[in-house]
Design a protein around this motif. Structure first.
Motif, mmCIF file in Angstrom:
data_model
loop_
_atom_site.group_PDB
_atom_site.id
_atom_site.type_symbol
_atom_site.label_atom_id
_atom_site.label_comp_id
_atom_site.label_asym_id
_atom_site.label_seq_id
_atom_site.Cartn_x
_atom_site.Cartn_y
_atom_site.Cartn_z
ATOM 1 N N THR A 193 0.814 -1.217 0.000
ATOM 2 C CA THR A 193 0.000 0.000 0.000
ATOM 3 C C THR A 193 0.840 1.256 0.000
ATOM 4 O O THR A 193 0.289 2.355 0.051
ATOM 5 N N HIS A 235 -0.738 -7.766 -3.432
ATOM 6 C CA HIS A 235 -1.471 -6.542 -3.740
ATOM 7 C C HIS A 235 -2.945 -6.798 -3.464
ATOM 8 O O HIS A 235 -3.403 -7.939 -3.427
ATOM 9 N N ALA A 236 -3.673 -5.699 -3.239
ATOM 10 C CA ALA A 236 -5.100 -5.797 -2.941
ATOM 11 C C ALA A 236 -5.920 -5.379 -4.153
ATOM 12 O O ALA A 236 -5.427 -4.741 -5.074
ATOM 13 N N GLU A 237 -7.187 -5.791 -4.146
ATOM 14 C CA GLU A 237 -8.123 -5.395 -5.188
ATOM 15 C C GLU A 237 -9.210 -4.523 -4.570
ATOM 16 O O GLU A 237 -9.384 -4.496 -3.350
ATOM 17 N N GLU A 238 -9.930 -3.810 -5.409
ATOM 18 C CA GLU A 238 -11.029 -2.981 -4.935
ATOM 19 C C GLU A 238 -12.360 -3.629 -5.293
ATOM 20 O O GLU A 238 -12.515 -4.183 -6.377
ATOM 21 N N ARG A 246 -14.255 -0.926 -1.143
ATOM 22 C CA ARG A 246 -13.440 -1.544 -0.097
ATOM 23 C C ARG A 246 -12.269 -2.298 -0.719
ATOM 24 O O ARG A 246 -12.355 -2.780 -1.840
ATOM 25 N N SER A 247 -11.201 -2.376 0.059
ATOM 26 C CA SER A 247 -10.024 -3.125 -0.370
ATOM 27 C C SER A 247 -10.143 -4.566 0.116
ATOM 28 O O SER A 247 -10.487 -4.813 1.274
#
Length: 637
Positions: A193, A235-238, A246-247
């Protein structure tokens, strides 16, 4: 989680495991850190290490964490105190980790819930730990004010003291007052992040930049400090939710940063000749073997030093290549020559730094300094760090000067430069000056925008529509700087301007008419856009009439003239007085009592201030005051 993969290399027999303990305040990412380990422990993971739970409790817990991430959900906050034990095998070295995963911030209270055996295990692990892992969330554990940063390390120290004290309470044993120094790994969790947080050097720079006092304290108390960015998911997605975006964890989980961390621990605590010596002492035969081995080792070290000196004297290699190639060497002659080479380079870079008057030249100097810092400069590390700080200060001064120049001469580019400065140097003493410039800039921009709106003279429907749009744009840019009252009035003005610019339906009602000195039968005619839309006739004679007329639906838009006529129905059935409004806000004459300004010459002696009073549903007197203040003429601007 019990389904861990088999190690590709078995640990060497007889090696004592490296002891590691993990600490982190509430919300620092302990649970996600463990979840990343759980993912790495899966059999299909291409990793140099294997992760094995040491007991059923840990295995079940780790399996649950991995399953949660696989569902693309974040692990929930811990609600029970758990003592977890993991064993990591990496390149024939064993690392034992003990973690206390606990809810809330009262660590001492949670410890007292543990059994005697659990406390004993904890104290044994923590008091003899070879390394301590300190977890920090870059967004929450590294605030901008220095006292809070120092509070973080005090909280970690309190964890260690709490374990010792609770153990003393249970066992009535005296705890060690001055524990030995140990290695500390500073782990920046959720590194995916944060931009440019991909390796140890970047993690070190980030931590020292955002928490210099805390970093200094840790380095004072630790034997050796390492810095590592770690992400449990890669890594995160939305994902869209009813309350917003939200992540969530990525479907393709790629934990990163764990290998470098445990490689560092392994290298720092690998078996050395000192440990071999302690094991082999005891018999004369083994002592002789050790002496022979020491001779071989001395010869080996001599050869290594000679090879290193040859590299350092090679004219075909760059200074940076020489230093990187000999970074592991510790011979005195090698260390001395490395120092001399680096001093020459630092002197050169100091001259370039002093002469750098452009950003690209300064960036080149900083890039070289960073490379030399990663080449393990040894006793000159502080000098390299000082040069880097000087370069960063000069970089900050250059950006600050650009901000000032833009403020004075190039206002269009000022705001983005000012925000770049505040984001890059949030702790700088110049931030107050930049914020003051932003305030002045906002006031100037707001005044210019007000002047542009004030200059729009509303004479037509097009002017009214334009002014309404400009007001809406003003609100989008400056709404957060306005008072609640002014903001409400501007929104209503923009809405009225937009409404009046379009042809809309309105409901009107005739309430009263009159102004005759003697009783007359009265009539009222209403014209919209030159067309007669309604005739009203009173049932009898009166000086003033109160009408019980039904509501009348009309259509009107700015530009349509509105005319109201008072008529005599008693004798000649003729117009006696009237008023016409052809302006952009002509509808206003139907919203209040209107004294008629045009009187037929034959009726001047018969009338005393003739009037007609209409009302319009949905538009109040306050609305017309707002329209007058902000639309036409718009003196409020």
């Amino acid at each position: 989680m019990p389904k861990t993969k088999e190690a590709t290399k078995q640990p060497t027999a007889g090696k004592e495991p490296i002891r590691v303990c993990l600490l982190g305040s509430e919300g620092s990412g302990k649970t996600c850190f463990l979840a990343g380990l759980a993912i790495l422990g899966e059999p299909n993971r291409p990793s140099n290490m294997t992760v094995s739970p040491a007991d059923t409790t840990t295995a079940n817990y780790m399996d649950e964490l991995a399953t949660t991430l696989r569902r693309q959900e974040w692990p929930p906050p811990t609600n029970l105190t758990n003592v977890l034990k993991l064993r990591i095998c990496i390149e024939q070295s064993l690392i034992d980790i003990v973690i206390v995963d606990y809810p809330g911030e009262d660590f001492r209270r949670e410890l007292r819930k543990l059994t005697y055996d659990q406390i004993e295990t904890l104290y044994e692990q923590y008091s003899k730990a070879d390394a301590i892992l300190l977890l920090f969330d870059p967004h929450h554990d590294l605030p901008s004010d220095a006292p809070n940063r120092e509070l973080q390390i005090e909280r970690q120290e309190a964890h260690l003291k709490a374990i010792a004290n609770i153990w003393a309470e249970r066992s009535q044993n005296k705890v060690e007052e001055n524990p030995r120094k140990t290695d500390v790994a500073i782990i920046l969790t959720k590194s995916d992040t944060v931009d440019s947080l991909g390796n140890s050097a970047q993690a070190r720079r980030y931590f020292r930049k955002h928490a210099p006092f805390l970093d200094q304290k840790i380095r004072t108390q630790a034997d050796e400090v390492g810095y590592f960015p770690v992400t449990a998911v890669g890594h995160a997605e939305e994902e869209e939710w009813p309350d917003g975006v939200r992540s969530i964890p990525s479907r393709d989980l790629e934990p990163a940063g764990y290998d470098p961390l445990f490689q560092w621990i392994r290298k720092r605590h690998s078996q050395t000749w000192k440990k071999v010596k302690r094991v082999l002492l005891g018999t004369a035969l083994l002592a002789g073997m050790l002496a022979a081995a020491a001779g071989i080792y001395s010869y080996y070290q001599h050869e290594r030093s000679q090879n290193a000196l040859a590299i350092l004297n090679n004219p075909e290699q760059s200074t940076l290549d020489k230093l990187e190639s000999t970074a592991e060497e510790e011979g005195q002659a090698v260390v001395r020559q490395r120092k001399e080479l680096l001093q020459e380079e630092l002197s050169r870079l100091q001259e370039q730094l002093d002469a750098a008057d452009e950003e690209n030249r300064l960036a080149t100097v900083m890039q070289e300094l960073e490379q030399y810092r990663q080449a393990r400069p040894g006793i000159l590390e502080d000098e390299v760090e000082q040069l880097l700080r000087s370069a960063e200060e000069k970089q900050q001064a250059m950006l600050y000067q650009k901000v000032k120049t833009a403020f004075d001469y190039e206002p269009q580019g000022f705001f983005s430069l000012a925000m770049d400065f505040l984001q890059a140097y949030p702790s700088s003493s110049r931030c107050d000056d930049v914020r003051e410039m932003i305030t002045l800039y906002d006031l100037s921009q707001q005044e210019n925008a007000r002047q542009r709106i004030r200059s729009i003279a509303v004479q037509s429907r097009t002017d009214l529509s334009t002014k309404s749009q400009r007001i809406q744009g003003f609100l989008q840019e400056f709404e957060d700087r306005l008072t609640a009252e002014e903001k409400q009035k501007m929104h209503r003005a923009a809405e009225l301007g937009r409404q009046f610019s379009e042809r809309r339906d309105y409901t009107v009602r005739l309430k009263r008419s009159g102004g005759f000195r003697d009783p007359y039968s009265q009539g009222v005619w209403l014209y919209i856009g030159g067309q007669l839309v309604k005739e009203y006739n009173s049932p009898g004679a009166s000086r003033n009439v109160t009408w019980n007329a039904n509501r009348l639906n009309i259509q009107w838009q700015s530009g349509d003239a509105v005319k109201i006529v008072l008529r005599d129905r008693s004798y000649n059935d003729e117009n006696v007085a009237w008023t016409t409004d052809r302006g952009p806000l002509a509808l206003k004459i139907l919203s209040e009592k209107q004294f008629l300004n045009s009187i037929d010459k034959d009726w001047t002696k018969t009338l005393d201030e003739p009037f007609i009073h209409f009302t319009v549903d949905g538009i109040t007197s306050e609305d017309w005051e707002i329209a007058e203040a902000y639309l036409m003429p718009g003196e409020a601007w």
